[in-house]
Design a protein around this motif. Structure first.
Motif, mmCIF file in Angstrom:
data_model
loop_
_atom_site.group_PDB
_atom_site.id
_atom_site.type_symbol
_atom_site.label_atom_id
_atom_site.label_comp_id
_atom_site.label_asym_id
_atom_site.label_seq_id
_atom_site.Cartn_x
_atom_site.Cartn_y
_atom_site.Cartn_z
ATOM 1 N N HIS A 126 0.844 -1.207 0.000
ATOM 2 C CA HIS A 126 0.000 0.000 0.000
ATOM 3 C C HIS A 126 0.881 1.260 0.000
ATOM 4 N N TRP A 127 1.895 1.256 0.892
ATOM 5 C CA TRP A 127 2.796 2.419 0.968
ATOM 6 C C TRP A 127 3.537 2.613 -0.363
ATOM 7 N N ARG A 128 4.015 1.463 -0.937
ATOM 8 C CA ARG A 128 4.743 1.553 -2.218
ATOM 9 C C ARG A 128 3.856 2.168 -3.303
ATOM 10 N N ILE A 186 -0.389 28.104 -2.292
ATOM 11 C CA ILE A 186 0.262 27.365 -3.387
ATOM 12 C C ILE A 186 -0.308 25.947 -3.454
ATOM 13 N N ILE A 187 -0.360 25.272 -2.323
ATOM 14 C CA ILE A 187 -0.803 23.870 -2.361
ATOM 15 C C ILE A 187 -2.284 23.771 -2.728
ATOM 16 N N MET A 188 -3.122 24.670 -2.177
ATOM 17 C CA MET A 188 -4.552 24.557 -2.487
ATOM 18 C C MET A 188 -4.854 24.953 -3.935
ATOM 19 N N SER A 312 6.458 23.016 7.220
ATOM 20 C CA SER A 312 7.875 22.669 7.056
ATOM 21 C C SER A 312 8.569 23.704 6.162
ATOM 22 N N SER A 313 7.912 24.109 5.063
ATOM 23 C CA SER A 313 8.540 25.064 4.141
ATOM 24 C C SER A 313 8.465 26.490 4.689
ATOM 25 N N SER A 314 7.287 26.874 5.241
ATOM 26 C CA SER A 314 7.154 28.277 5.655
ATOM 27 C C SER A 314 8.050 28.570 6.859
ATOM 28 N N PRO A 371 16.608 22.446 11.406
ATOM 29 C CA PRO A 371 15.807 21.535 10.561
ATOM 30 C C PRO A 371 14.370 21.506 11.085
ATOM 31 N N THR A 372 13.379 21.689 10.200
ATOM 32 C CA THR A 372 11.998 21.773 10.690
ATOM 33 C C THR A 372 11.441 20.386 11.062
ATOM 34 N N GLY A 373 12.209 19.339 10.778
ATOM 35 C CA GLY A 373 11.874 18.008 11.327
ATOM 36 C C GLY A 373 13.067 17.559 12.150
ATOM 37 N N ALA A 442 12.527 8.818 2.942
ATOM 38 C CA ALA A 442 12.924 10.229 2.853
ATOM 39 C C ALA A 442 11.798 11.054 2.234
ATOM 40 N N CYS A 443 11.814 12.347 2.497
ATOM 41 C CA CYS A 443 10.738 13.251 2.069
ATOM 42 C C CYS A 443 10.587 13.256 0.538
ATOM 43 N N PRO A 444 9.400 12.943 0.032
ATOM 44 C CA PRO A 444 9.201 13.009 -1.430
ATOM 45 C C PRO A 444 8.961 14.442 -1.910
HETATM 46 C C1 HEM Z 1 11.599 22.435 3.929
HETATM 47 C C2 HEM Z 1 10.576 21.639 3.726
HETATM 48 C C3 HEM Z 1 10.471 20.199 4.177
HETATM 49 C C4 HEM Z 1 11.198 19.510 5.103
HETATM 50 C C5 HEM Z 1 12.351 20.020 5.971
HETATM 51 C C6 HEM Z 1 10.684 18.150 5.138
HETATM 52 C C7 HEM Z 1 11.182 17.134 5.952
HETATM 53 C C8 HEM Z 1 10.681 15.841 5.985
HETATM 54 C C9 HEM Z 1 11.182 14.802 6.846
HETATM 55 C C10 HEM Z 1 12.320 14.956 7.833
HETATM 56 C C11 HEM Z 1 10.458 13.675 6.595
HETATM 57 C C12 HEM Z 1 10.599 12.313 7.289
HETATM 58 C C13 HEM Z 1 11.723 11.472 6.721
HETATM 59 C C14 HEM Z 1 11.884 10.175 7.503
HETATM 60 O O1 HEM Z 1 10.906 9.526 7.816
HETATM 61 O O2 HEM Z 1 13.015 9.800 7.805
HETATM 62 C C15 HEM Z 1 9.479 14.001 5.580
HETATM 63 C C16 HEM Z 1 8.553 13.119 5.094
HETATM 64 C C17 HEM Z 1 7.556 13.481 4.215
HETATM 65 N N1 HEM Z 1 7.398 14.708 3.612
HETATM 66 FE FE1 HEM Z 1 8.562 16.343 3.839
HETATM 67 N N2 HEM Z 1 9.654 18.048 4.247
HETATM 68 C C18 HEM Z 1 9.495 19.270 3.630
HETATM 69 C C19 HEM Z 1 8.580 19.582 2.636
HETATM 70 C C20 HEM Z 1 7.618 18.726 2.151
HETATM 71 C C21 HEM Z 1 6.667 19.058 1.113
HETATM 72 C C22 HEM Z 1 6.617 20.405 0.378
HETATM 73 C C23 HEM Z 1 5.860 17.964 0.960
HETATM 74 C C24 HEM Z 1 4.697 17.791 0.027
HETATM 75 C C25 HEM Z 1 3.973 18.755 -0.464
HETATM 76 C C26 HEM Z 1 6.324 16.931 1.879
HETATM 77 C C27 HEM Z 1 5.777 15.669 2.008
HETATM 78 C C28 HEM Z 1 6.290 14.651 2.805
HETATM 79 C C29 HEM Z 1 5.707 13.315 2.878
HETATM 80 C C30 HEM Z 1 4.474 12.818 2.114
HETATM 81 C C31 HEM Z 1 6.512 12.568 3.763
HETATM 82 C C32 HEM Z 1 6.319 11.122 4.198
HETATM 83 C C33 HEM Z 1 7.183 10.138 3.396
HETATM 84 C C34 HEM Z 1 6.979 8.682 3.810
HETATM 85 O O3 HEM Z 1 6.717 8.395 4.976
HETATM 86 O O4 HEM Z 1 7.132 7.813 2.946
HETATM 87 N N3 HEM Z 1 7.398 17.439 2.579
HETATM 88 N N4 HEM Z 1 9.642 15.338 5.213
#
Ligand code: HEM
Length: 505
Positions: A126-128, A186-188, A312-314, A371-373, A442-444
């Motif tokens: 499902h995740w894939r 932007i997203i909406m 995360s971005s803002s 880092p925002t995460g 990793a973040c897509p």
């Molecule tokens: C500066 C902006 C951003 C930062 C710093 C960031 C950071 C991260 C981090 C740290 C993770 C987790 C990675 C892990 O599990 O090890 C993540 C996952 C994710 N991010 Fe981002 N992110 C950003 C922007 C975005 C944007 C713009 C989107 C989509 C519009 C997004 C969608 C996602 C999604 C869907 C996941 C989950 C991936 C998965 O579990 O398979 N992120 N992000």
């Protein structure tokens, strides 16, 4: 009869004995040589140590207990990793074993369709499938390029707003709300062709509903249910937080379903205004592949973009601007780079951002320090494994302290200082960064984040002079929240540069 017994039962008994023995060995293996752990309290384990700014608490603990240590969140084992090389081991040798997610976030249960969105879903088919849809239909460079005019228009609207009172002299602006509104718009607009922020939007009922849902959604993003950690609490009722998140989940679902229904309706009325939206595209795929593009999957994809891709971005942009205000010499150099490359005749565009290495270094250096995460998103072991030479049993939550790794003095010179120049060499330094995580999970959204953050910041530097609101440096302390906001929202003084009159009016 006896022969038959020997032929069929003996091999079975033999297999059973071997299985029991290996299970026993595996249990023993996972119970010895565990990562070190601070003294814990009965029942709650280490929950009392969990205060806001967990990345800082974990960093202090790692200085005493080492780069891999374990904690008990009640009955739940958690391992925290604070070293770059051991994190790398997690994302290479152990990447598959650690590709699961724990299930203690209430948002995942009640907003994330019972842990089935791409962020919370366990590792598997499902995740894939969700990642495949994301990679082809949402985050691919082709799809992102299709929506580049939306990002450009929104950034232009932001420049307009900033220039309202600042064409003659410096004016004070609240950057946190402006960046947040920019990312939501932007997203909406990409998703549904709708803007909910900006002039004339605040009185509209639908905008108000969206704003309320998003601010609640972001505030409950990290909520957990105490009884998931300490099961005995179930006997004492409670569950107030869970009821709130459940209610929010229902309202959020109804809102997202409304967007889908509206687009379905517009197809029958051949309304062309929604023809270029992401929902429209996903609904057209639903017609040919209904099993992969269900309404629930589409709602989940939108939800994670809204909750994962905005703050995360803002907040990253807010941290960058704060750093620039505290380091005017860096701001000056960034402006010189922009002026030398593109002059003052035209606004920069998205592809230009990748021709600005100094601006890129500023963004990287900000993501290193802020880092925002800060703890990425928690991972979860689906089997026994070893991390940094310690045994880690299956069903353990693994957190990577990216914040601590980004400030490790063994890895970085003068790690606490803001020095974009450290990334001038490119390659090697960049590999040590992990603000977007690494490996399978990793973040897509990295490509989209780079475009939004780069274009916005480049445009702000190209079009305005920036100063602090007082002599005092901008307060860089971190506030509470999953996405590490600044404790004090950023206000700044800006004054339009001549280019604003040339290209905006
Ligand atoms: C500066 C902006 C951003 C930062 C710093 C960031 C950071 C991260 C981090 C740290 C993770 C987790 C990675 C892990 O599990 O090890 C993540 C996952 C994710 N991010 Fe981002 N992110 C950003 C922007 C975005 C944007 C713009 C989107 C989509 C519009 C997004 C969608 C996602 C999604 C869907 C996941 C989950 C991936 C998965 O579990 O398979 N992120 N992000």
């Amino acid at each position: 009869m006896d022969d038959l017994f020997f032929c069929t039962s003996l091999p079975l008994i033999f297999i059973l004995l071997i299985t029991i023995k290996s299970l026993f060995r595996s249990k023993q293996h996972s119970r010895t040589n565990l990562p070190p752990s601070p003294p814990s309290l009965p029942i709650i384990g280490h929950l009392h140590l969990l205060k806001p700014l967990a990345h800082r608490t974990f960093h202090h603990l790692s200085q005493k207990y080492g780069p891999v240590f374990s904690l008990w969140f009640g009955a739940h084992r958690v391992v925290v990793v604070s070293s770059s090389s051991i994190a790398e081991e997690c994302f290479t040798k152990n990447d598959v074993v650690l590709a699961n997610r724990p299930r203690f976030m209430l948002a995942g249960k009640h907003m994330g369709y019972n842990y089935t969105t791409v962020v919370e879903s366990p590792y598997g088919d499902h995740w894939r499938n969700l990642r495949r849809i994301g990679a082809t239909d949402i985050y691919s460079p082709t799809r992102l390029n299709m929506f580049s005019s939306i990002r450009k228009d929104e950034v232009k609207q932001l420049l307009f707003r900033l220039s309202h009172n600042s064409r003659e002299d410096f004016a004070k602006v609240d950057l946190r709300s402006m960046f947040s509104e920019l990312t939501f718009n932007i997203i909406m607009t990409m998703v549904a062709g709708k803007r909910y922020y900006g002039d004339g939007m605040s009185d509209k009922e639908e905008s108000k509903q969206f704003r309320d849902l998003m601010s609640e959604g972001l505030s409950y993003g990290g909520a957990t249910n105490p009884s998931d950690f300490v099961p005995i609490l179930k006997w004492f009722g409670g569950g107030g937080a869970e009821k709130k998140v459940m209610d929010l989940g229902k309202r959020m679902d109804a809102f997202l379903q409304g967007l889908i229904d509206e687009q379905n309706l517009s197809k029958t009325t051949s309304d062309r205004s929604t023809a270029n939206t992401l929902i429209h595209h996903l609904l057209s795929l639903q017609e040919s592949q209904p099993e992969y593009y269900t309404d629930q999957i589409i709602k989940g994809l939108i939800l994670v973009m809204l909750l994962g891709g905005t703050d995360s971005s803002s907040l990253t942009m807010e941290w960058v601007m704060s750093n620039l205000l505290n380091h005017p010499e860096v701001l000056k150099r960034a402006r010189a780079e922009l002026d030398a490359e593109f002059g003052q005749e035209r606004l920069i565009d998205e592809p230009d951002v990748f021709k600005l290495p100094y601006l890129q270094s500023i963004i990287s250096e900000t993501l290193r320090l802020y880092p925002t995460g800060p703890l990425l998103v928690p991972h979860y072991s689906s089997d026994d494994c070893t991390i940094g030479g310690f045994n880690v049993p299956r069903d353990t939550t693994v957190m990577i302290n990216a914040w601590a790794i980004h400030r490790d003095p063994k890895l970085w010179d003068d790690p606490e200082s803001f020095k974009p120049e450290r990334f001038a060499k490119g390659g090697e330094e960049l590999y040590k960064l992990m603000p977007f995580g690494q490996g399978r999970r990793a973040c897509p959204g990295i490509g989209m984040a780079q475009r939004v953050v780069g274009l916005t910041l480049g445009s702000l530097i190209q079009c305005f002079e920036w100063e602090r609101i007082s002599e005092m440096k901008v307060d860089m302390s971190e506030g509470k929240g999953l996405t590490m906001p600044k404790a004090v929202p950023l206000e700044a003084m800006c004054k339009a540069r001549p280019i604003v009159n040339k290209v905006l009016f």
